[in-house]
Enzyme design. Structure first.
Site, PDB file in Angstrom:
ATOM      1  N   ASP A 207       0.827  -1.197   0.000  1.00  0.00           N
ATOM      2  CA  ASP A 207       0.000   0.000   0.000  1.00  0.00           C
ATOM      3  C   ASP A 207       0.868   1.257   0.000  1.00  0.00           C
ATOM      4  OD1 ASP A 207      -2.623   1.332   0.365  1.00  0.00           O
ATOM      5  OD2 ASP A 207      -1.784   1.905   2.308  1.00  0.00           O
TER       6      ASP A 207
ATOM      7  N   GLU B 134       1.165  -0.259  -4.996  1.00  0.00           N
ATOM      8  CA  GLU B 134       0.222   0.800  -5.339  1.00  0.00           C
ATOM      9  C   GLU B 134       1.002   2.106  -5.442  1.00  0.00           C
ATOM     10  OE1 GLU B 134      -3.374   3.508  -3.532  1.00  0.00           O
ATOM     11  OE2 GLU B 134      -1.752   2.681  -2.328  1.00  0.00           O
TER      12      GLU B 134
END
Length: 568
Positions: free
Chosen positions: A238, A269
């Site tokens: 993340d 990400e």
């Protein structure tokens, strides 16, 4: 089971959406769905953050304790939003039983909801330029002490303090919110992060400092525990714009080298639309995949622009075009779904086209979204209109096409702005072949393709079921294939009695009307020869009810086309 998949395409599935119910049943749902998902050809599942969040309803990104996977009474709950640790392990075991790999969503950028406050020196920095201090350093009081009283040192006795963070966002004494940079020896924001806002190391909550050797060692121990305890196959990292690229490279090197997991998968990400920024990040952090954010925004623009979008440019400026070996392609995810901070939802009419573009071509590692397949729950029970239905049947057929037919050499027919097509010729394990055609215009699409003389006489059908009439490959290996307006069709060799329906859903009234018009047209022109048919087929246009009616279209390009080249 894994050996049965060794010659199949690989496909990822994101098994959650933002409003997944807080019923502690999600790991049970995954266990129950593993068999179905495997039968559709899915080879990997990305699960939501399984770690204890800051509250019982936390989606997982407000991470509190990485070592609590729904086992300890902390932050008002034993299970996480998704269930207990034992249920998670059972779901993973079931996925592995069906040959599906499992990737944890690893939230390593920050920690939330500290247990106690500490007093230390910090300085506020400008929101739009984190390199600029906007006041003198002074003492603040912040919740940066994490001692995890509910866990009592099980798995790890490491306790976090302000020494392990580089920033925070709340002065509890002054009741003041700001971006505070923590002061001290060897303190500062990481430099190998995105340069948005001058330096984008800080995102939220307590920002983890990966220049601290104890933090690095603790994260290494946690990664090893995840692998040993849960037998996971990879991470989705993340918020990679905000984490030291050097640390991520080190962590992957540690896992693949010292832990002897050379095939451990990792996708990051890295939320940037500019391909140049994405390429630079890949250069600085090799051996990692990234989500193709630029492609997602191309899909969004294509869906919003309708006929004025030039489909020949759909891959321009995308990661899958420039670095296909690193690209994880996707349509939408939990951040882009409606009512989220990064909302950029692809219009519904374009999703079948987007699904074909990521699932049925040679390049990229496609990832489909739970919300698109199973549906998106309403924001709250009092707002039922905020929910969105899933499209199981459409995505199931698309996945089966990838599993059964999308193999071998690829010939592109990207030669018209409103109608594109391509052929997959198959391989020794999947010789069937596939022809994909799509139109983003208000007229149906048709294109003559060269399938190959060796297929002369074969009858092909649209496995999506959108175009009901079959086509026959001519002696010269050519065939004319069709699709409806604002639609896509997948042409494959006909198999008697084959429907390709795994998840049935009723057709919409618009689809029923479209199919009825098509069947009437076929009856009216059943005896036409090819040349006569091509002269008349513009009589039949199936308007798509949701297609944007843009004034800026490419219809003028059709005026001078020969009949056989129309919409090619």
């Amino acid at each position: 089971m894994a050996n049965d998949k060794q010659h199949e395409n690989i496909t990822m599935f994101q098994f959650f959406e933002w409003y997944t119910p807080t019923d502690h049943m999600h790991w049970i749902r995954l266990k129950e769905q593993a068999s179905l998902l495997s039968s559709l050809g899915l080879s990997a599942i990305w699960v939501p953050p399984p770690t204890k969040g800051s509250s019982p309803n936390d989606v997982g990104y407000g991470v509190y304790d990485l070592w609590d996977m729904g086992e300890f009474d902390q932050k008002g709950t034993v299970p996480t939003k998704y269930g207990t640790k034992d249920q998670l392990k059972e779901a993973i075991d079931e996925c592995h039983k069906h040959g599906i790999k499992v990737y944890f969503d690893a939230v390593l950028n920050h920690k939330a909801a500290g247990d106690e406050t500490e007093v230390f020196k910090a300085v506020a920095v400008a929101e739009d330029d984190r390199t600029q201090e906007i006041e003198d350093p002074h003492k603040i009081t912040a919740y940066t002490k994490f001692n995890f009283p509910g866990r009592k040192g099980k798995y790890s006795d490491f306790q976090w303090s302000h020494h392990h963070f580089s920033g925070t966002d709340w002065d509890a004494k002054e009741q003041r919110s700001a971006v505070f940079k923590i002061k001290g020896a060897n303190k500062g924001f990481a430099q190998d992060v995105d340069d948005e806002h001058g330096n984008f190391d800080y995102l939220m909550c307590n920002n983890i400092d990966y220049d601290h050797p104890d933090v690095v060692a603790e994260t290494e121990r946690w990664a090893q525990w995840c692998i040993d305890e849960f037998k996971i196959d990879g991470f989705r990292i993340d918020a990679m714009k905000h984490i030291s690229a050097g640390f991520i490279a080190h962590l992957l090197s540690y896992i693949r080298g010292q832990l002897n997991r050379p095939k451990f998968f990792c996708v990051g990400e890295y939320w940037k639309q500019d391909l140049n920024d994405v390429d630079i990040h890949l250069e600085n952090n090799g051996h990692i995949h990234l989500f193709d954010v630029p492609l997602h925004f191309n899909f969004k623009r294509a869906g919003e622009d309708g006929p004025s979008f030039d489909m020949r440019t759909i891959f321009d400026g995308t990661l899958v075009q420039s670095s296909p070996e690193a690209a994880v392609t996707f349509i939408d995810n939990h951040d882009t779904q409606p009512y989220q901070a990064l909302e950029s939802f692809v219009p519904a009419w374009f999703k079948p086209l987007a699904a074909a573009l990521i699932c049925l071509r040679f390049d990229g590692y496609p990832c489909l979204f739970y919300g698109d397949f199973y549906g998106i729950e309403p924001k709250s029970p009092s707002e039922p209109e905020t929910g969105f239905p899933g499209r199981k049947e459409m995505f199931s057929r698309m996945l089966l096409a990838r599993k059964l037919f999308a193999y071998g050499a690829q010939d592109d027919y990207f030669d018209h702005p409103n109608c594109i097509a391509w052929i997959r010729h198959g391989d020794e394990y999947h010789p069937g072949g596939l022809a994909v055609i799509m139109s983003n215009s208000n007229a149906k699409g048709h294109k003559r393709l060269n399938i190959g003389k060796h297929r002369a006489g074969e009858v092909w059908v649209d496995m999506m079921g959108y175009w009901k009439d079959p086509v026959v490959i001519k002696e010269d290996g050519s065939v004319k294939v069709y699709c409806h307006s604002g639609s896509v069709s997948l042409w494959v060799p006909k198999e008697e009695g084959k429907s390709w329906i795994i998840c049935e859903e009723s057709s919409s009234p618009e689809e029923a009307e479209r199919h009825g018009s098509e069947e009437q047209y076929v009856r009216d022109h059943a005896d036409d020869d090819d040349s006569e048919e091509e002269k008349k087929e513009e009589e039949f246009e199936a308007k798509h009810p949701d297609l944007p009616k843009s004034l800026d279209t490419w219809d003028h390009l059709l005026e001078d086309d020969d009949d056989d080249q129309a919409l090619r």
